[in-house]
Design an enzyme around this catalytic site. Sequence first.
Site, PDB file in Angstrom:
ATOM      1  CG  ASP A   2      35.412  63.794  38.241  1.00 12.33           C
ATOM      2  OD1 ASP A   2      34.590  62.971  38.687  1.00 12.33           O
ATOM      3  OD2 ASP A   2      36.160  64.466  38.971  1.00 12.33           O
TER       4      ASP A   2
ATOM      5  CG  ASP B 153      35.731  61.432  45.652  1.00 14.58           C
ATOM      6  OD1 ASP B 153      36.707  60.986  45.047  1.00 14.58           O
ATOM      7  OD2 ASP B 153      34.998  62.338  45.200  1.00 14.58           O
TER       8      ASP B 153
HETATM    9  C1  GLA Z   1      35.677  64.297  42.791  1.00 16.51           C
HETATM   10  C2  GLA Z   1      34.726  63.296  42.195  1.00 16.51           C
HETATM   11  C3  GLA Z   1      33.463  63.966  41.731  1.00 16.51           C
HETATM   12  C4  GLA Z   1      32.824  64.693  42.887  1.00 16.51           C
HETATM   13  C5  GLA Z   1      33.818  65.671  43.485  1.00 16.51           C
HETATM   14  C6  GLA Z   1      33.275  66.294  44.737  1.00 16.51           C
HETATM   15  O1  GLA Z   1      36.190  65.138  41.825  1.00 16.51           O
HETATM   16  O2  GLA Z   1      35.333  62.603  41.151  1.00 16.51           O
HETATM   17  O3  GLA Z   1      32.574  63.015  41.197  1.00 16.51           O
HETATM   18  O4  GLA Z   1      32.373  63.773  43.836  1.00 16.51           O
HETATM   19  O5  GLA Z   1      35.033  65.038  43.821  1.00 16.51           O
HETATM   20  O6  GLA Z   1      34.164  67.168  45.318  1.00 16.51           O
END
Ligand code: GLA
Length: 739
Positions: free
Chosen positions: A544, A477
Site C-alpha cells: 500500500d 484482498d
Molecule cells: C487494503 C488494500 C488496499 C485497498 C484497501 C481497501 O488495504 O491493500 O489496496 O484495497 O484494502 O479497503
Amino acid sequence: MITYNEKNRTIKLDTPNTSYVLGIEKGGFLLNLYYGRRLPDDNLWALTRRLASASFSPCDPEYTDFSTDVAPMEYPTNGRGDLRVSALSVRNSDGNSVTDLRYVSHRIFAGKPDMPGLPHLYVTDDSQCETLEVTMCDAYTNVEAVLVYTVFADCDAISKHVRLTNKGDKTVKLECALSRSVDLPSMDYDLITLWGRHAKERQLERRPLAHGLQGIHSKRGSSSHSHNPFAALIENGATETNGNVYGFNLIYSGNYVITAEVDHDATTRIVTGINPEDFGWQLNPGESFITPETVHVFSAEGLGGMSRTFHRLYDTHLIRGRWQKEKRPLLINSWEAAYFDFDTDKLISFAERAKELGIEMLVMDDGWFGKRYDDTTSLGDWKPNPERLPDGVKGLKEKINAIGLELGIWFEPEMVSPDSNLYRAHPDWALQIPGREPALARTQYVLDITREEVREYIYESVASILRESDIRYVKWDMNRPLTDIGSRVTRPGEIYHRYILGLYELMDRLTTEFPDLLLENCSSGGGRFDMGMLCYSPQIWCSDNTDAVARLDIQEGTTLVYPPSAMGAHVSVCPNHLVGRTTDLRTRGYVALAGTFGYELDITKVSDEDMEIVREQVSDYKRFGHLVREGDYYRLASAGSVLCSAGNPVKGGRIGRSYAWSFVSKDKSEVLLTYIQKTGEANVRPEIIKLAGIDRSKRYRLDDGRSYTGDELMNIGFVTDRQRGDGSGSIYHFTAEEV
Ligand code: GLA
C-alpha cells in the site's frame, strides 16, 4: 539429469549448473551428501565417504559406527538419534513421537507428479523435467514417506515435497511434517531473509549464522508481511555478482517455518515447511498427507544469479494461464483516487479521463457493496450498493465499456464484518472459540473456509458477479491475520492448513470457471506475496506504500525472489495517506514501470503539465512493458540501507547512494536501464553504472542516438545524467545493432 550409481549407492540430481547428491547409507539411512556447483562425475571419492559416529552420540544398535546426529540427514526425524531440528515427527498410537525412516526403494521418471489441492510447479511437456521419488518407511508405525524431487532442464532449481501415508492399522498424528531439510557442511554463511510490516514489505536483512537456532516463521494464518517464506544462505564474502548462494522458498500461503540450525560441529541444517506450532494432523490408516512444495536454488553467481533463477522458474513453471505471457491491462484503481467516497458518476469521470490517456481498465476497489461507506461494515454482503451503483455492477460495466475501458472489481471474500447481514444470519461461520468473543482486526472477523458451505457461499458471491457482468479482473484482498482458531467442524490442529487448502480450492475453481480472469492478490498491501498465491494470481499488489522512494527497498526485496512481472506497482499522488514525502512524478513512473504498472490517483485532478508526463509514462509502459514481463532483471546498484549493515552485497561493501536496475531482453537486443538517486547531495559527480547480461560483441544505441559497444557498457560503464534532489532519476532504453 537424475542418475543412480549402484556401486556407491548415490543418486545425483543435476540441473544445468548444479548438483545435489543423496547417499543411501547402510541401514537405509538417507544422506544429503552434496549440494553446489555441478559435479561432472558421480564416482567421486568425496561421495563415497560416509560419516562416522562421534563419542557419546546415539547409534542404531546394528550400526554402532554411524550416528544420525553427526550425519547430513536428508529428511531428519524425531527422537531416534538425530537430536538436531527435525523435519518429521509422528505421534503414534502408543503416545510417543519417536520416528525413524529408512530407505525402501526409489524410482526416476520423466515429468512431474500432480499435487492435488496444493499449488505447485508444472511443466507443459514431460521432457522439461525429471522426478526422483524415494520411498522410506518407519517399520514401527508403518508410516511411509515418499520424498519427491523434480529437476528442471531449463533452471538451476530443484523442487521437493513429501507424501506421507499411514500404511499401518492405527491412527497416527503428524505433529511436524516439513517439506525439506538441507545439511551444509559449514556455518560460513550469512542468512538473508525479508522482514516487513504493512507499508514496508520485504526489507532485506542479512546476518551471520550463529550456533543454535535462527530463522523466521508465520503463525498469522498467512505468509504475512512479517517475514516472507524465503531464506538464502550466502557464503561469507559473496556479493550480488559473485560467490555461492543457496535460496529456499516455499509454495505455500499459510503458517510456515524456515529454521537454520548450526550444530556443535559447525554444520548448518536448514528446514522449511508448515509451521509445526498449532499443527497436528490426524492420519487414519490408508490416508495420505502431502506437504507443500519447496524450491531450492544454488547460484555460484551471487544473489543476482539466484534471483534470475527464481524469476525464470516462476515465470515458466509456476505462473499459468492466459496472463502468464500476455500483456496485462494498464489499469487505474479507485482506492487512492476516492477511497470510500465514490458513486457511478465519479467512476465514469475517472474512466473518461483515463481513456484519453490510453489507460485500459478501471478497477473499482473497496466500497461498492452493502453499506460499505467505511471499513467497519458489510464484508460478506457482496451485493452492489444501489445508491452507488443503481444499475448494478453489470450496468456500471456497460457504461465503462462504452467509454472504452474494461472494469475490474475488488473483493475481500475470506472476511465478514460483525455488522453485516451475513454475520447476523451465520455468526458461527466466523472462526471462533465458543465462549470467547473473537478478536477484531480492522473491525472484521475471518470466515471459517475450512467449511464447505462457507466456501460455497463465497464462491457464488464472487462468481455470480463475474458471470452476470462478464468481469475479467478481480483484486482478491485479505486484510487481517487469523486468530481464535476454532471451527464447528474442523479439528483444531488442522484448521490453519485446511483454511489454506480451502482458499486454494476457491482460487482454483474461480480460475478454472473463468480462464480469462486476471486475479490480483492483495493482503493489506503485500502481506501474502508468496508462490502459493502466484500459482493462481499472476500479479500481486506489492505494498500500500506507493511512495516511489519507499518502494525502492520494497521492490528490491520483492524481486530478490519474485519476478518483476508479478509485482503490482502503481503511480499515486504524493504525499498520500501513508507517506509525507514529495517525489517527482516522473520518478514515480520509473519505479512503477519496474512492476505491473498502473495508476492509483484521482486522474481528474492531475494538472495539465502533469498530464503530459502521464502520457509519456503510458507510452513508456506500452513500449517497454515487454522487457519487464519477459526480460532478465539485473540489480546494478543499491542504496538499500539494510544491505549495507552486514556488507552490501550489491556494492561490495560500499554504501550506495543510488539504485540502478536493468531489464535485458532474452535475445540481448534491448535493455531498459533505470537509475534513481535515493538522496540528493550537492557536488557529486554523475555515477557510472556497469551494465550486465548484455552482448559484449554488439553495439547498443540509446534512443537519443548515442551508441556504445557492449564491452564498453559492461567494463567501463554508462555515465548517468546528473540528478538533483531526493529520488530523482532517469530511464535509458538501448537497442542492439550488429557491429
Ligand atoms: C487494503 C488494500 C488496499 C485497498 C484497501 C481497501 O488495504 O491493500 O489496496 O484495497 O484494502 O479497503
